[in-house]
Write a protein that holds these residues in place. Structure first.
Motif, PDB file in Angstrom:
ATOM      1  N   ILE A  18       1.101  -1.521   0.107  1.00 20.71           N
ATOM      2  CA  ILE A  18      -0.370  -0.024  -0.252  1.00 20.71           C
ATOM      3  C   ILE A  18       0.777   1.093   0.017  1.00 20.71           C
ATOM      4  N   TRP A  19       2.113   1.082   0.783  1.00 19.78           N
ATOM      5  CA  TRP A  19       3.194   2.469   0.987  1.00 19.78           C
ATOM      6  C   TRP A  19       3.543   2.913  -0.527  1.00 19.78           C
ATOM      7  N   HIS A  20       3.396   2.212  -1.534  1.00 20.24           N
ATOM      8  CA  HIS A  20       3.200   2.214  -2.913  1.00 20.24           C
ATOM      9  C   HIS A  20       2.102   3.130  -3.401  1.00 20.24           C
ATOM     10  N   ASN A  21       1.298   3.379  -2.817  1.00 18.17           N
ATOM     11  CA  ASN A  21       0.240   4.069  -4.067  1.00 18.17           C
ATOM     12  C   ASN A  21       0.293   5.835  -3.594  1.00 18.17           C
ATOM     13  N   PHE A  22       0.803   4.978  -1.889  1.00 15.48           N
ATOM     14  CA  PHE A  22       0.916   6.468  -1.270  1.00 15.48           C
ATOM     15  C   PHE A  22       2.688   7.365  -2.011  1.00 15.48           C
ATOM     16  N   SER A  23       3.097   6.512  -2.210  1.00 15.75           N
ATOM     17  CA  SER A  23       4.708   7.323  -2.579  1.00 15.75           C
ATOM     18  C   SER A  23       3.728   7.577  -4.235  1.00 15.75           C
ATOM     19  N   GLN A  24       3.100   7.264  -4.502  1.00 17.91           N
ATOM     20  CA  GLN A  24       2.416   8.193  -6.125  1.00 17.91           C
ATOM     21  C   GLN A  24       2.557   9.007  -5.915  1.00 17.91           C
ATOM     22  N   LEU A  25       1.206   8.996  -4.711  1.00 17.70           N
ATOM     23  CA  LEU A  25       0.567  10.422  -4.902  1.00 17.70           C
ATOM     24  C   LEU A  25       1.808  11.466  -3.824  1.00 17.70           C
ATOM     25  N   ASN A  26       2.765  11.476  -4.353  1.00 12.68           N
ATOM     26  CA  ASN A  26       4.246  12.416  -3.459  1.00 12.68           C
ATOM     27  C   ASN A  26       4.075  12.359  -1.625  1.00 12.68           C
ATOM     28  N   TYR A  27       3.383  11.855  -1.059  1.00 14.01           N
ATOM     29  CA  TYR A  27       3.923  10.932   0.470  1.00 14.01           C
ATOM     30  C   TYR A  27       5.288  10.895   0.581  1.00 14.01           C
ATOM     31  N   VAL A  28       5.832  11.261   1.490  1.00 17.86           N
ATOM     32  CA  VAL A  28       7.183  11.266   2.065  1.00 17.86           C
ATOM     33  C   VAL A  28       6.583   9.763   2.748  1.00 17.86           C
ATOM     34  N   THR A  29       7.893   9.196   2.659  1.00 17.71           N
ATOM     35  CA  THR A  29       7.672   7.413   3.511  1.00 17.71           C
ATOM     36  C   THR A  29       8.568   7.309   4.255  1.00 17.71           C
ATOM     37  N   MET A  30       7.972   6.553   5.741  1.00 15.40           N
ATOM     38  CA  MET A  30       9.070   5.664   6.445  1.00 15.40           C
ATOM     39  C   MET A  30       8.824   4.413   6.978  1.00 15.40           C
ATOM     40  N   ASP A  31       9.498   3.777   7.391  1.00 18.00           N
ATOM     41  CA  ASP A  31       9.763   2.517   7.477  1.00 18.00           C
ATOM     42  C   ASP A  31      10.326   2.106   8.751  1.00 18.00           C
ATOM     43  N   THR A  32      10.098   1.922  10.419  1.00 20.35           N
ATOM     44  CA  THR A  32      10.831   1.805  11.117  1.00 20.35           C
ATOM     45  C   THR A  32      10.789   0.108  11.888  1.00 20.35           C
ATOM     46  N   GLU A  33      11.848  -0.352  12.094  1.00 21.69           N
ATOM     47  CA  GLU A  33      11.716  -1.475  12.833  1.00 21.69           C
ATOM     48  C   GLU A  33      12.176  -1.527  14.058  1.00 21.69           C
ATOM     49  N   ASP A  34      12.280  -3.040  14.938  1.00 26.09           N
ATOM     50  CA  ASP A  34      13.290  -2.263  16.207  1.00 26.09           C
ATOM     51  C   ASP A  34      14.173  -3.809  15.677  1.00 26.09           C
ATOM     52  N   MET A  35      13.890  -5.066  15.197  1.00 30.00           N
ATOM     53  CA  MET A  35      15.125  -6.359  15.473  1.00 30.00           C
ATOM     54  C   MET A  35      14.613  -6.955  13.671  1.00 30.00           C
ATOM     55  N   THR A  36      15.587  -6.658  12.985  1.00 26.44           N
ATOM     56  CA  THR A  36      15.847  -6.850  11.324  1.00 26.44           C
ATOM     57  C   THR A  36      16.558  -8.443  11.468  1.00 26.44           C
ATOM     58  N   VAL A 114       4.099  18.682   4.800  1.00 28.02           N
ATOM     59  CA  VAL A 114       3.387  17.707   3.280  1.00 28.02           C
ATOM     60  C   VAL A 114       3.672  16.868   4.428  1.00 28.02           C
ATOM     61  N   PRO A 115       2.544  15.818   2.993  1.00 24.71           N
ATOM     62  CA  PRO A 115       2.220  14.965   3.725  1.00 24.71           C
ATOM     63  C   PRO A 115       3.089  13.449   3.803  1.00 24.71           C
ATOM     64  N   THR A 116       2.835  12.528   4.543  1.00 23.04           N
ATOM     65  CA  THR A 116       4.226  11.523   5.312  1.00 23.04           C
ATOM     66  C   THR A 116       3.038  10.248   5.486  1.00 23.04           C
ATOM     67  N   PHE A 117       3.513   8.937   5.316  1.00 18.60           N
ATOM     68  CA  PHE A 117       3.280   8.361   5.604  1.00 18.60           C
ATOM     69  C   PHE A 117       3.962   7.175   6.549  1.00 18.60           C
ATOM     70  N   SER A 118       3.400   6.309   7.366  1.00 21.47           N
ATOM     71  CA  SER A 118       5.096   6.025   8.634  1.00 21.47           C
ATOM     72  C   SER A 118       4.280   4.840   9.020  1.00 21.47           C
ATOM     73  N   ILE A 119       4.894   3.942   9.139  1.00 25.03           N
ATOM     74  CA  ILE A 119       5.081   3.005   9.714  1.00 25.03           C
ATOM     75  C   ILE A 119       6.325   2.780  10.802  1.00 25.03           C
ATOM     76  N   THR A 120       6.168   2.436  12.312  1.00 21.49           N
ATOM     77  CA  THR A 120       7.057   2.432  12.941  1.00 21.49           C
ATOM     78  C   THR A 120       6.496   0.949  14.164  1.00 21.49           C
ATOM     79  N   TRP A 121       7.170  -0.061  14.523  1.00 23.48           N
ATOM     80  CA  TRP A 121       6.962  -1.471  14.554  1.00 23.48           C
ATOM     81  C   TRP A 121       7.812  -1.856  15.276  1.00 23.48           C
TER      82      TRP A 121
END
Length: 246
Positions: A18-36, A114-121
């Motif tokens: 789904i984040w690709h849809n937001f990127s196409q709409l010029n959202y700045v995107t972020m994904d963070t997660e604690d354990m690799t 600016v519009p943003t889409f972020s995931i913090t896990w």
């Protein structure tokens, strides 16, 4: 009998996340997660990505930190296998969850114009130790208080606080309460005032659905709906931000 998900052996580059849809709409995107090791797209043999997916991602930094920083070792039983893994205790002098709270705050503050889409896990430490969930109450509260007092982000941000599953690592998960919680993870959705005023029928739908059994498929469809709303608002130069705390 519980069905097992098929094991995905390939890369995830071409999947229509789904984040690709937001990127196409010029959202700045972020994904963070604690354990690799337990990362959503690397867990249990998954191969992850070979192409960049979001504008900001903490995985490269955490991979370096796991080579340098003190680690805590865990041994778990998963799908009839004994798994040993390590998790970071702290990053930059902070415990991991506070580091991710601060990173998310800085991201939202930096790009609030600016519009943003972020995931913090988060997966550690409450994933495997139920009482550790109590440690999140105050940091989570402070995160939203600090965000509200120092920025205007929450004025136009749709926020999801959710889990992918309930606790399922101990004898508690086999008890009546544990069985219910395991398949009924937390899902909280906050709509900004401007959204409530503009789309009151959608707010009513959320209230009605709070008393119904829903799934992650419904969450995805909600995001798809938000994408469609955004597309309809482009000509009006209006947007809503998306923030996930998982």
């Amino acid at each position: 009998m519980e069905k097992k998900m098929p094991k995905f052996e390939g890369k995830w580059n071409s999947e229509p996340f789904i984040w690709h849809n937001f990127s196409q709409l010029n959202y700045v995107t972020m994904d963070t997660e604690d354990m690799t090791y337990w990362h959503t797209f690397h867990f249990n043999g998954r191969k992850g990505f070979t192409k960049r997916q979001m504008d900001f991602n903490t995985r490269p930094y955490f991979l370096i930190q796991e080579e340098l920083a003190p680690m805590t070792k865990f041994v778990l039983r998963y799908s009839d296998k004994v798994i040993g893994y390590h998790a970071l205790n702290c990053v930059d002098g902070k415990n991991v969850w506070n580091f991710l709270f601060d990173y998310t705050h800085e991201f939202l503050e930096k790009f609030q114009a600016v519009p943003t889409f972020s995931i913090t896990w988060w997966g550690w430490p409450n994933h495997d130790f139920l009482p550790a969930s109590l440690k999140f109450d105050k940091p989570l509260l402070n995160f939203f208080k600090n965000l509200e007092s120092s920025t205007s982000v929450l004025d136009d941000t749709i926020t999801f606080v959710m889990g992918d599953h309930g606790f399922h690592w101990s004898n508690y998960s086999e008890k009546k309460e544990g069985l219910l919680e395991r398949d009924l993870p937390l899902l909280l959705i906050r709509l900004p005032p401007v959204f409530l005023k503009t789309y009151p029928e959608m707010a009513k739908n959320l209230v009605d659905n709070a008393a119904r059994v829903t799934s992650h498929v419904d969450v995805f469809q909600t995001l798809v709906h938000i994408v469609l709303i955004k597309k309809s608002l482009i000509l009006l130069n209006t947007y809503f931000n998306l923030t996930y705390l998982i």
